[in-house]
Scaffold this active site. Structure first.
Site, PDB file in Angstrom:
ATOM      1  N   GLY A  55       0.822  -1.203   0.000  1.00  0.00           N
ATOM      2  CA  GLY A  55       0.000   0.000   0.000  1.00  0.00           C
ATOM      3  C   GLY A  55       0.851   1.245   0.000  1.00  0.00           C
ATOM      4  O   GLY A  55       2.035   1.208   0.371  1.00  0.00           O
ATOM      5  N   CYS A  81       5.852  -0.328   7.236  1.00  0.00           N
ATOM      6  CA  CYS A  81       5.487   0.831   6.415  1.00  0.00           C
ATOM      7  C   CYS A  81       6.683   1.223   5.561  1.00  0.00           C
ATOM      8  O   CYS A  81       7.807   1.230   6.060  1.00  0.00           O
ATOM      9  CB  CYS A  81       5.101   1.992   7.333  1.00  0.00           C
ATOM     10  N   LEU A  82       6.426   1.536   4.309  1.00  0.00           N
ATOM     11  CA  LEU A  82       7.525   1.956   3.431  1.00  0.00           C
ATOM     12  C   LEU A  82       8.190   3.242   3.936  1.00  0.00           C
ATOM     13  O   LEU A  82       9.330   3.515   3.605  1.00  0.00           O
ATOM     14  CB  LEU A  82       7.004   2.160   1.997  1.00  0.00           C
ATOM     15  N   GLU A 137      -3.413   2.589   5.373  1.00  0.00           N
ATOM     16  CA  GLU A 137      -3.299   3.679   4.396  1.00  0.00           C
ATOM     17  C   GLU A 137      -4.225   4.839   4.742  1.00  0.00           C
ATOM     18  O   GLU A 137      -3.858   6.010   4.577  1.00  0.00           O
ATOM     19  CB  GLU A 137      -3.598   3.165   2.985  1.00  0.00           C
ATOM     20  N   HIS A 168      -2.728   7.021   7.235  1.00  0.00           N
ATOM     21  CA  HIS A 168      -1.753   7.974   6.682  1.00  0.00           C
ATOM     22  C   HIS A 168      -2.428   9.298   6.319  1.00  0.00           C
ATOM     23  O   HIS A 168      -1.821  10.356   6.435  1.00  0.00           O
ATOM     24  CB  HIS A 168      -1.109   7.398   5.409  1.00  0.00           C
TER      25      HIS A 168
HETATM   26 NI    NI Z   1       2.628   3.158   5.565  1.00  0.00          NI
END
Ligand code: NI
Length: 177
Positions: A46, A95-96, A138, A141
């Site tokens: 995501g 999380c990226l 997401e 975020h």
């Molecule tokens: Ni994330």
């Protein structure tokens, strides 16, 4: 399409609330296409617009619950809202924007989301398991919230190593949202 830079923890954009999208125009489509390429390149499940520095309510989620032999696909969600939740799951989440860190987070097992597509059409979609987790992650975020604030503990280096060896579901890279 172009790769966008993924912001990491500490960047102010990741802690701000994103604004609704009102124009379903070429500019939005370029953003979504760039985000798709960026997500695929990073191998995550995501990506939210604020992670690429755009404080607008757009997210992508990779649907990984597909039948054997079918391709996973990316769901585009504009102005998403969770309208139903059911059940509970507790597991590792990453999380990226927080590379290499995983924490144990409680999420609903199933969620239903109402959103718009890139042309402004409303739709509802359900997700379960990792997909439900990614929907919640997401959408958080968009409120400026990172999973770190929900994790009751972080995984140890040993747990991280066994997570990346665990091939039963997905590898550690692909669990990063
Ligand atoms: Ni994330």
């Amino acid at each position: 399409m172009a790769l966008r830079n993924i912001l990491t923890e500490g960047e102010p954009s990741l802690e701000k609330r994103s604004r609704p999208i009102t124009e379903f125009n070429e500019r939005l489509h370029i953003l979504l296409d760039d985000m798709r390429e960026t997500l695929e390149n990073a191998g995550g499940v995501g990506l939210a617009a604020p992670q690429v520095g755009v404080l607008r309510r757009a997210v992508l989620v990779l649907e990984t619950n597909v039948a054997e032999g079918e391709e996973e696909f990316i769901i585009e969600l504009i102005n998403p809202e969770i309208v139903e939740v059911d059940g509970e799951q507790y597991g590792p989440e990453g999380c990226l924007s927080v590379p290499g860190v995983f924490g144990m987070v409680k999420r609903p097992e199933r969620v239903k989301v109402k959103a718009q597509d890139r042309y402004g059409n409303f739709f509802e979609i359900e997700g379960e398991g990792l997909t439900a987790r990614a929907f919640c992650h997401e959408i958080d975020h968009l409120e400026g919230k990172l999973f770190l604030s929900l994790a009751d503990r972080l995984l140890s280096p040993e747990e991280l190593a066994s997570l990346s060896e665990d091939e039963s579901e997905t590898d550690s890279e692909s669990e990063e949202d």
